[in-house]
Scaffold this active site. Sequence first.
Site, PDB file in Angstrom:
ATOM      1  CE  LYS A 186     -20.150 -19.770 -38.642  1.00 17.67           C
ATOM      2  NZ  LYS A 186     -19.779 -20.158 -37.279  1.00 17.67           N
TER       3      LYS A 186
HETATM    4  C1  PLP Z   1     -19.200 -21.745 -36.992  1.00 12.63           C
HETATM    5  C2  PLP Z   1     -18.395 -22.792 -37.647  1.00 12.63           C
HETATM    6  C3  PLP Z   1     -18.603 -24.164 -37.409  1.00 12.63           C
HETATM    7  C4  PLP Z   1     -19.469 -24.695 -36.325  1.00 12.63           C
HETATM    8  O1  PLP Z   1     -20.725 -24.223 -36.284  1.00 12.63           O
HETATM    9  P1  PLP Z   1     -21.586 -24.289 -34.936  1.00 12.63           P
HETATM   10  O2  PLP Z   1     -22.954 -24.053 -35.437  1.00 12.63           O
HETATM   11  O3  PLP Z   1     -21.092 -23.191 -34.041  1.00 12.63           O
HETATM   12  O4  PLP Z   1     -21.404 -25.632 -34.348  1.00 12.63           O
HETATM   13  C5  PLP Z   1     -17.877 -25.070 -38.140  1.00 12.63           C
HETATM   14  N1  PLP Z   1     -16.967 -24.678 -39.030  1.00 12.63           N
HETATM   15  C6  PLP Z   1     -16.719 -23.385 -39.276  1.00 12.63           C
HETATM   16  C7  PLP Z   1     -15.709 -23.021 -40.303  1.00 12.63           C
HETATM   17  C8  PLP Z   1     -17.410 -22.404 -38.573  1.00 12.63           C
HETATM   18  O5  PLP Z   1     -17.119 -21.112 -38.772  1.00 12.63           O
END
Ligand code: PLP
Length: 399
Positions: A186
Amino acid sequence: MPGTEFFGEEERKEVNEVLDTTCLFRYNHDELRQGHWKAKALEAEVAKFTGANYAHAVSSGSAAVACALAASGIGYGDEVIVPPFTFLATIEAVLYAGALPVFAEIDETLCLSAKGIAEAITDKTKAVLLVHMCGAAADMDGITKLCNDKGIKLVEDAGQALGAFYKGKSVGLFGTAGAFSFDFFKITTAGEGGLFITNDKDTYTKADTFSDHGHSHIGDSRGMEQHPFLGFNFRISELHAAVGLAQARRLGKIINLNKKNKKYLKDQLRSVEGVTFRRMDDEAGDSATFLNFFLPTAELAQKVVARLAEEGIGGANYWYTNMYHFINQWDHLKELRSAAPLAIHALGTPQDYSKLELPKSQEVVGRLISFGIRATWGQEEVEKLGADLKRITEEVLAS
Ligand SMILES: *Cc1c(COP(=O)(O)O)cnc(C)c1O
């Protein structure tokens, strides 16, 4: 896209402060921690950036979605409208809450459209779990109006959209609660981590309690705290929060660099007839992690992706066939394969997931190429990339 492009001294300093005190736990232990509160500082940083009244860090983005749903009162048997284009965590969070996902159509915003949601609403619809895909906001004017008119709750999975705004308001603040992710991929990362925001005190208190076995977090003696209701352990550790804090402080800088690089590439592609772009109603609010563009057909998009690969140009994501973010790859969901029985097995599915017809979503994702933007590209690199993207799309379109 990843905040790891800027991993450095700041992360080390924050982590070492935690290691030096040995206080890896986010609550209490005031003497041991010598004034270092990394989870709290991370929350304050994100609250400041987003303008949220309340922010609470947890162990993952998936956990943040679970907390947002629970605090919004969404659970057993509730129908929740979701998009077919997201990370699967969105759907899993609904299923583990005991609720029932109902898939609706996205459009060129890459998010659920107001029209798609309206077509999927039934008497049993309790909420919309809206996902702001690929770094920018959905059509918030249309969707908030629809949800208000129909009396349906809006919860936002902004896992990919920290730093994105819509007409001056941060994503995550349009409904009851919003969730962000700090996983490794992210815009800013904590290794693993997540965070939910809300402007509503009651929703915040519930989510905070839910994220830590029902602890009220009132007073300074953990053993003596009250437990208004059951929760689970979705706590973030101070080590993760320390990394997330150093990263979050760079969010503004990353977005500015992303925007500059994205604009250059977009300007190159703008002149290519046949190429169109993701619809954004407030382009200034884009966090610019991806340049999302469309070819006229899926076949042409696949040709462009193949040509980019042939020439060794990385960064192009084609979610339609070769990535995990689109429903076409979710066989385990379609067959409802789980480790143990879920509520949905007993209640029945509101739609036959194996036979879903979502022609608009298929068409949009089929034509879509998401090019990952890097904040650290140098001018020469961006110029070469822009020229390559323009040349390849032009050649494919002319063929
Ligand atoms: C990355 C992501 C998540 C989950 O995040 P994690 O930290 O990997 O559990 C949820 N929703 C979306 C749209 C994402 O891109």
